[in-house]
Design an enzyme around this catalytic site. Structure first.
Site, PDB file in Angstrom:
ATOM      1  N   TRP A 133      18.171  37.705  68.412  1.00 47.49           N
ATOM      2  CA  TRP A 133      17.094  37.015  69.124  1.00 47.49           C
ATOM      3  C   TRP A 133      15.708  37.510  68.759  1.00 47.49           C
ATOM      4  CZ3 TRP A 133      14.329  40.742  71.417  1.00 47.49           C
ATOM      5  CH2 TRP A 133      14.998  41.931  71.764  1.00 47.49           C
ATOM      6  N   GLU A 231      23.358  44.150  59.009  1.00 44.90           N
ATOM      7  CA  GLU A 231      22.055  44.771  59.202  1.00 44.90           C
ATOM      8  C   GLU A 231      22.001  45.238  60.646  1.00 44.90           C
ATOM      9  OE1 GLU A 231      17.482  44.084  60.021  1.00 44.90           O
ATOM     10  OE2 GLU A 231      18.389  42.472  58.819  1.00 44.90           O
ATOM     11  N   CYS A 265      14.134  45.801  64.132  1.00 49.86           N
ATOM     12  CA  CYS A 265      14.994  46.822  63.533  1.00 49.86           C
ATOM     13  C   CYS A 265      14.211  47.736  62.613  1.00 49.86           C
ATOM     14  CB  CYS A 265      16.154  46.172  62.782  1.00 49.86           C
ATOM     15  SG  CYS A 265      15.639  44.956  61.557  1.00 49.86           S
TER      16      CYS A 265
END
Length: 463
Positions: A133, A231, A265
């Site tokens: 998201w 990932e 991330c």
């Protein structure tokens, strides 16, 4: 009655959208349709695939005015930054379309008389994209467009927090007149995602998410010899050397730490600064952080929106509290951010000093607007601290010495080394990680290698 997937908006805590989960019959139908469409799609010339994919990109961009506020409601990013995600979406999509002829071209070994030898890149079949998201268009497009260009069919399972993004992708593909069944968006529970991954369903899974989520993907694929691109998390470090351009480093590292409320991330979550410039760096970093405006992401004045959920904000509050209890010092007074409210998704940015690697805020992924800053006495100390992590997605070095950046970059356990920038994906470079940041590659020509398989032709034509 089928169960519903609910999207709770971080803006006001209300249900913004809800959809029924797909059942086993719909999953089986989707797999059959994907396989049938792919069998024909892979035979189309690359130029035709490019035309379809380019049309899909155009169609997505035509929905910009609806997408930007919709994105704010779904995951909290301020509307003033919404267009940036679509610019990145277009940049990556167009680049991967443009390099496809070269990336998918046959490999021709040194000629041998009497033989015709080459290696082709063959599509894998059906690729499942499990998208997150936090950057819902950017992360999904990393795989969707190159998978289609390579001759695969695609099934998209988007995060429940961004249900409507999956529908936008489906609508863009419909407007581009992609063959029926070639691209499908499914609303899936965790259980039925595992069913879809189970041996025999799909041939490749590209997942972006948490470490635990990545483990679940691998467990679901056990015994199936399915390709897996993961990932996962990050705890990305930055090192500011004494020769760095201080203003440039501060401006970009503040942005790299707090853009998207730190929910990236590859956000900068820990900073190591040469002790000679540490006081000046910290002072300027805190001053710039105080200029953020925390509030409703639908307000054009807002520069820092809510986290995705109250529980996500509470996790970060817990990390901050633990650090303070262990001796850290907070430089930002949350009271100067009126929207900050305990128990809500709205959280003020925080800068911590006097931190150590015994604190979770310097070791565990925060995924929120907090960063710890430590002084270091040497390059060697900085590298040791940067590598003291279970993660390795990206790392940045701030210096005016290119040779030093390359030398130090070779010592860092990471997928990407930046110099004087951070928190950015260059579609011409491989996006990958080491350790618990995952494995596999997206973007660049190497990304195509993970969406195809090698097929060798060894033809003797003179006997």
């Amino acid at each position: 009655m089928k169960k519903l997937s609910q999207l709770i908006s971080p803006v006001d805590g209300r249900v913004y959208a809800e959809r029924q989960y797909a059942d086993i019959v719909q999953i089986e139908q989707a797999l059959a349709a994907a396989a049938a469409a792919q069998a024909q799609w892979k035979r189309r010339p690359l130029s035709e695939r490019a035309a379809f994919c380019s049309a899909a990109v155009d169609a997505m961009l035509s929905m910009k005015d609806e997408i930007i506020p919709e994105l704010a409601w779904q995951m909290g990013r301020p509307v003033r930054f919404g267009a940036g995600e679509l610019r990145g979406f277009e940049e990556r999509a167009r680049h991967m379309i443009a390099i496809a002829p070269e990336a998918l071209a046959a490999v021709e070994p040194t000629p041998v008389a009497g033989f015709r030898r080459h290696i082709q890149r063959e599509p894998l079949g059906t690729v499942l994209v499990v998208a997150p998201w936090n950057y819902p268009y950017l992360t999904a497009v990393n795989t969707i467009i190159p998978a289609l260009m390579a001759g695969n069919s695609v099934i998209l399972k988007h995060a429940s927090q961004t249900l409507l993004v999956g529908e936008r992708f489906a609508e863009a593909m419909r407007r581009a007149n992609l063959p029926e069944g070639l691209f499908q968006n499914l609303v899936l529970s965790h259980l039925y995602t595992s069913v879809l991954i189970a041996p025999g369903g799909v041939q490749q899974v590209n997942f972006t998410g948490s470490v635990e989520g990545g483990k679940a993907m691998q467990n679901a694929s056990f015994g199936g010899f399915i390709g897996m691109g993961l990932e996962l998390g990050g705890k990305d470090p930055a090192y500011v050397r004494a020769d760095a351009n201080l203003e440039h480093a501060v401006e970009n590292l503040v942005d790299g730490s707090f853009f998207n409320s730190g929910q990236s991330c590859c956000a900068v979550e820990r900073i190591y600064v040469d002790q000679n410039i540490y006081p000046a760096f910290v002072e300027r970093f805190a001053d710039l952080t105080r200029q953020y405006v925390l509030g409703n992401p639908l307000d054009e004045a807002t520069t820092l929106g809510p986290l995705v959920s109250p529980s996500a904000a509470e996790f970060v509050r817990g990390q901050i509290a633990e650090a303070l209890a262990k001796g850290a010092k907070a430089l930002i007074d949350p009271k100067t951010f009126p929207a900050d409210a305990p128990g809500s998704a709205y959280l003020a940015p925080q800068v911590l000093v006097d931190v150590t690697h015994q604190m979770s805020v310097m070791r565990e992924e925060s995924f929120g607007p907090v960063v710890g800053i430590m002084p270091v006495a040497s390059d060697e100390e900085a590298i040791a601290l940067m590598n003291d992590s279970e993660f390795g997605l990206s790392a940045s070095i701030w210096t005016q010495d290119l040779a030093a950046a390359e030398r130090l970059g070779n010592e860092i356990d990471t997928g990407t080394v930046f110099m004087n920038r951070c928190d950015y994906l260059d579609p011409a470079l491989a996006w990958t990680g080491v350790k618990n940041s995952g494995h596999g590659v997206t973007l660049s020509r190497l990304g195509y290698e993970h969406l195809t398989r090698a097929k060798s032709f060894h033809l003797r034509h003179e006997i």
